[in-house]
Design a protein around this motif. Sequence first.
Motif, PDB file in Angstrom:
ATOM      1  N   TYR A   1       0.818  -1.210   0.000  1.00  0.00           N
ATOM      2  CA  TYR A   1       0.000   0.000   0.000  1.00  0.00           C
ATOM      3  C   TYR A   1       0.848   1.255   0.000  1.00  0.00           C
ATOM      4  O   TYR A   1       2.010   1.254   0.374  1.00  0.00           O
ATOM      5  CB  TYR A   1      -0.968   0.016   1.183  1.00  0.00           C
ATOM      6  N   GLN A   2       0.205   2.325  -0.432  1.00  0.00           N
ATOM      7  CA  GLN A   2       0.753   3.666  -0.390  1.00  0.00           C
ATOM      8  C   GLN A   2      -0.165   4.476   0.504  1.00  0.00           C
ATOM      9  O   GLN A   2      -1.391   4.316   0.444  1.00  0.00           O
ATOM     10  CB  GLN A   2       0.771   4.267  -1.792  1.00  0.00           C
TER      11      GLN A   2
ATOM     12  N   LYS B   1       8.412   3.001   4.971  1.00  0.00           N
ATOM     13  CA  LYS B   1       9.409   3.984   4.577  1.00  0.00           C
ATOM     14  C   LYS B   1       8.695   5.180   3.987  1.00  0.00           C
ATOM     15  O   LYS B   1       7.652   5.028   3.357  1.00  0.00           O
ATOM     16  CB  LYS B   1      10.364   3.404   3.538  1.00  0.00           C
ATOM     17  N   GLN B   2       9.292   6.348   4.170  1.00  0.00           N
ATOM     18  CA  GLN B   2       8.741   7.533   3.522  1.00  0.00           C
ATOM     19  C   GLN B   2       9.032   7.463   2.046  1.00  0.00           C
ATOM     20  O   GLN B   2      10.071   6.966   1.624  1.00  0.00           O
ATOM     21  CB  GLN B   2       9.343   8.794   4.109  1.00  0.00           C
TER      22      GLN B   2
ATOM     23  N   ASP C   1       4.164  10.944   2.321  1.00  0.00           N
ATOM     24  CA  ASP C   1       3.685   9.649   1.852  1.00  0.00           C
ATOM     25  C   ASP C   1       4.548   8.567   2.480  1.00  0.00           C
ATOM     26  O   ASP C   1       5.762   8.746   2.623  1.00  0.00           O
ATOM     27  CB  ASP C   1       3.845   9.524   0.332  1.00  0.00           C
ATOM     28  N   VAL C   2       3.928   7.471   2.858  1.00  0.00           N
ATOM     29  CA  VAL C   2       4.678   6.298   3.281  1.00  0.00           C
ATOM     30  C   VAL C   2       4.132   5.092   2.528  1.00  0.00           C
ATOM     31  O   VAL C   2       2.975   5.072   2.100  1.00  0.00           O
ATOM     32  CB  VAL C   2       4.624   6.035   4.811  1.00  0.00           C
ATOM     33  N   GLY C   3       4.982   4.096   2.362  1.00  0.00           N
ATOM     34  CA  GLY C   3       4.582   2.859   1.714  1.00  0.00           C
ATOM     35  C   GLY C   3       5.063   1.680   2.528  1.00  0.00           C
ATOM     36  O   GLY C   3       6.057   1.778   3.249  1.00  0.00           O
ATOM     37  N   SER C   4       4.330   0.577   2.436  1.00  0.00           N
ATOM     38  CA  SER C   4       4.719  -0.618   3.173  1.00  0.00           C
ATOM     39  C   SER C   4       4.030  -1.840   2.585  1.00  0.00           C
ATOM     40  O   SER C   4       3.242  -1.736   1.639  1.00  0.00           O
ATOM     41  CB  SER C   4       4.351  -0.476   4.654  1.00  0.00           C
ATOM     42  N   MET C   5       4.349  -2.977   3.170  1.00  0.00           N
ATOM     43  CA  MET C   5       3.707  -4.248   2.863  1.00  0.00           C
ATOM     44  C   MET C   5       3.282  -4.864   4.181  1.00  0.00           C
ATOM     45  O   MET C   5       3.968  -4.712   5.186  1.00  0.00           O
ATOM     46  CB  MET C   5       4.681  -5.219   2.215  1.00  0.00           C
TER      47      MET C   5
END
Length: 92
Positions: A51-52, A87-88, A64-68
């Motif tokens: 996701y974002q 992480k950003q 913005d951050v993203g991860s799984m």
Amino acid sequence: MIRHEVGRLRRSTHEQAVQRIVDNWAMFDELRFRPQSGVAGDDGEHVAIVYQSPMTLKDGTKTDVGSMEIFRVVDGRITEVWNCGYKQGVWQ
């Protein structure tokens, strides 16, 4: 619910897990989760998502951050989560 993180495991009741979400939402004027992709396991219980998350903090800062994350869902409830952190930035 069990939350697995690198080097750490946290257990919480349903009520505590809901409160964690409420507390996190309170930090933001705007918070979105935009799934980028997802994969369901053959066992009918596990799903992985990428996701974002664009967000605006109370002070107006935008980021913005993203991860799984991997979820185990039993009887319609998330019972376990595996999270590597975030992480950003934006997924490439």
